[in-house]
Motif scaffolding. Structure first.
Motif, PDB file in Angstrom:
ATOM      1  N   VAL A   1      44.152  41.204  33.520  1.00  0.00           N
ATOM      2  CA  VAL A   1      43.307  40.459  34.365  1.00  0.00           C
ATOM      3  C   VAL A   1      42.095  40.914  34.245  1.00  0.00           C
ATOM      4  O   VAL A   1      40.997  40.073  34.218  1.00  0.00           O
ATOM      5  N   THR A   2      41.961  42.415  34.138  1.00  0.00           N
ATOM      6  CA  THR A   2      40.629  43.049  33.828  1.00  0.00           C
ATOM      7  C   THR A   2      41.224  44.183  32.780  1.00  0.00           C
ATOM      8  O   THR A   2      42.475  44.486  33.085  1.00  0.00           O
TER       9      THR A   2
ATOM     10  N   LEU B   1      42.585  32.134  37.997  1.00  0.00           N
ATOM     11  CA  LEU B   1      41.783  33.426  37.313  1.00  0.00           C
ATOM     12  C   LEU B   1      42.209  33.603  35.661  1.00  0.00           C
ATOM     13  O   LEU B   1      43.399  33.387  35.360  1.00  0.00           O
TER      14      LEU B   1
ATOM     15  N   HIS C   1      36.615  43.399  41.001  1.00  0.00           N
ATOM     16  CA  HIS C   1      36.641  42.835  39.436  1.00  0.00           C
ATOM     17  C   HIS C   1      36.883  41.495  39.000  1.00  0.00           C
ATOM     18  O   HIS C   1      36.716  41.231  37.991  1.00  0.00           O
ATOM     19  N   VAL C   2      37.345  40.776  40.219  1.00  0.00           N
ATOM     20  CA  VAL C   2      37.670  39.326  39.971  1.00  0.00           C
ATOM     21  C   VAL C   2      36.822  38.423  40.927  1.00  0.00           C
ATOM     22  O   VAL C   2      36.440  39.037  41.979  1.00  0.00           O
TER      23      VAL C   2
ATOM     24  N   ALA D   1      42.933  35.062  32.219  1.00  0.00           N
ATOM     25  CA  ALA D   1      43.703  36.568  31.748  1.00  0.00           C
ATOM     26  C   ALA D   1      44.018  36.416  30.174  1.00  0.00           C
ATOM     27  O   ALA D   1      43.991  35.011  29.833  1.00  0.00           O
TER      28      ALA D   1
END
Ligand code: ADP
Ligand code: MG
Length: 368
Positions: free
Chosen positions: A327-328, A307, A265-266, A309
């Motif tokens: 975050v996702t 990351l 996902h990241v 967010a």
């Protein structure tokens, strides 16, 4: 056969197994509790905590393994002859008897002289701060006072080990915290070994010298509160003891100072180098909420990971802000930011931010 073993432990469990029907309630547990220690057994409901306590007290027998208390193997020792006393969550006081009688009952059964009974009960009630209330019956006492009577009833026998099974579970939050402090003080004063069972992680963290974490009948980790918090042995311990953020992925490369974790996902993330070469292994990144540095700056220096967010929720707790971070669409994390003096929330709901952290501040564990 010599049943006295040289031992520095107050209680030792050696490969103890206990099955209840189809349930393996205790799965090969070994454990040593030191004299005078405040030791907590922490785990969710059904993890086997009460079963272990009942085995130590002799109310149940292990299927395999053995229990040693103060150097004596307990195999054939009846509960009343073990140097332990239990305090349960349900106070089980005699409703028609006064506080004094409730506490004196066990001593009367043992035929202790009336004079000694009076003195020992008075001392013990003093200890739990119930001196003025010895003539009341349980219905005339608050929940906290009833729990103190239960405690006094166990302490009056002067056990060298006290087993406590969620003794504060029935109390409201404020009273529970008050009793936590009192129990800890009492334990230090008396130097008794406390074996304290709870499903309440905060309770275990604040009172214990050491904690054992249980899950599904197995012991996952034993350590000081700080060890469990800073170096959890498994993702379960990390998530059960304190709050944590988690990300599952695969190790794709190992460099000299760190490794790289790839997730669905990241973007790839730097993680501490695993102890063994574990390329292609599934690993879980654990990041405590206070290990996160939140920023609006896309190029913050001094951090290894970065990351994007979105802030979904802000909670004000007086001494810190709690931010819920998307975050996702599937991954939500929490970050905490301490509040120094009078300060407005630096970030608002709906804002785009960056989650920054240093690789060595995170923990990486084999995924379970
Ligand atoms: P905890 O105290 O951590 O909540 P317990 O030791 O009471 O857990 O229970 C562990 C497991 O054993 C649970 O699955 C529970 O349902 C089962 N169990 C406990 N006591 C009995 C019993 N007397 N008969 C059958 N199953 C039991
Ligand atoms: Mg229980």
């Amino acid at each position: 056969m010599n049943h006295t073993l040289p031992s520095h432990a107050s209680i030792a469990l050696e490969n103890v197994v206990k099955q209840h029907g189809d349930t393996l309630a205790v799965n090969t547990v070994s454990l040593e509790i030191r004299p005078g220690e405040f030791f907590s057994l922490l785990g969710p409901s059904g993890s086997g905590k009460t079963t272990i306590l009942r085995l130590i007290a002799g109310l149940d027998q292990p299927d395999e393994g053995r229990i040693v208390i103060q150097g004596h193997v307990m195999q054939d020792v009846a509960p009343q002859h073990r140097p332990v006393n239990i305090v349960f969550q349900q106070y089980a006081l005699f409703p028609h008897m006064t506080v004094f009688k409730n506490v004196a009952f066990g001593l009367e059964m043992q035929k202790v002289s009336p004079q000694d009974i009076t003195q020992r009960v008075a001392e013990t009630l003093d200890l739990v701060q119930l001196s003025g209330k010895h003539m009341r019956v349980p219905s005339e006492l608050s929940g906290g006072e009833q729990q103190r009577v239960a405690l006094a009833r166990a302490l009056v026998n002067r056990p060298s080990v006290l087993l406590l099974d969620e003794p504060l579970g029935a109390l409201d939050q404020q009273l529970r915290q008050e009793m936590q402090r009192e129990l800890k003080t009492l334990q230090e004063q008396l130097g008794i070994t406390f074996f304290y069972v709870t499903h309440h992680q905060e309770e275990a963290l604040t009172m214990s010298d050491r904690i054992a974490v249980m899950h599904n009948g197995q012991l996952l980790q034993v350590g000081s509160p700080q060890e469990l918090y800073q170096s959890p042995a498994t993702p379960f311990v990390a998530e059960f003891v304190g709050r944590s953020n988690r990300l599952d992925g695969t190790v794709v490369s190992i460099q000299s100072t760190h490794a790289t974790l790839e997730t669905k996902h990241v973007p790839p993330i730097h993680i501490p180098k695993p102890e063994e070469p574990t390329i292609h292994h599934s690993m879980t990144l654990i990041l405590r909420p206070e290990w996160i540095h939140l920023t609006k700056n896309d190029h913050e220096s001094g951090f290894d990971n970065h990351l994007p967010a979105c802030i979904r929720n802000v909670q004000y707790l007086g001494n810190e802000f709690h931010y819920r971070l998307e975050v996702t669409p599937d991954i939500f994390w929490t970050a905490t930011v301490p509040i120094l003096g009078h300060q407005h929330a630096p970030f608002q709901t709906g804002e785009q931010v960056f989650i920054d952290w240093k690789t060595h501040d995170s923990v990486v564990l084999s995924t379970s």
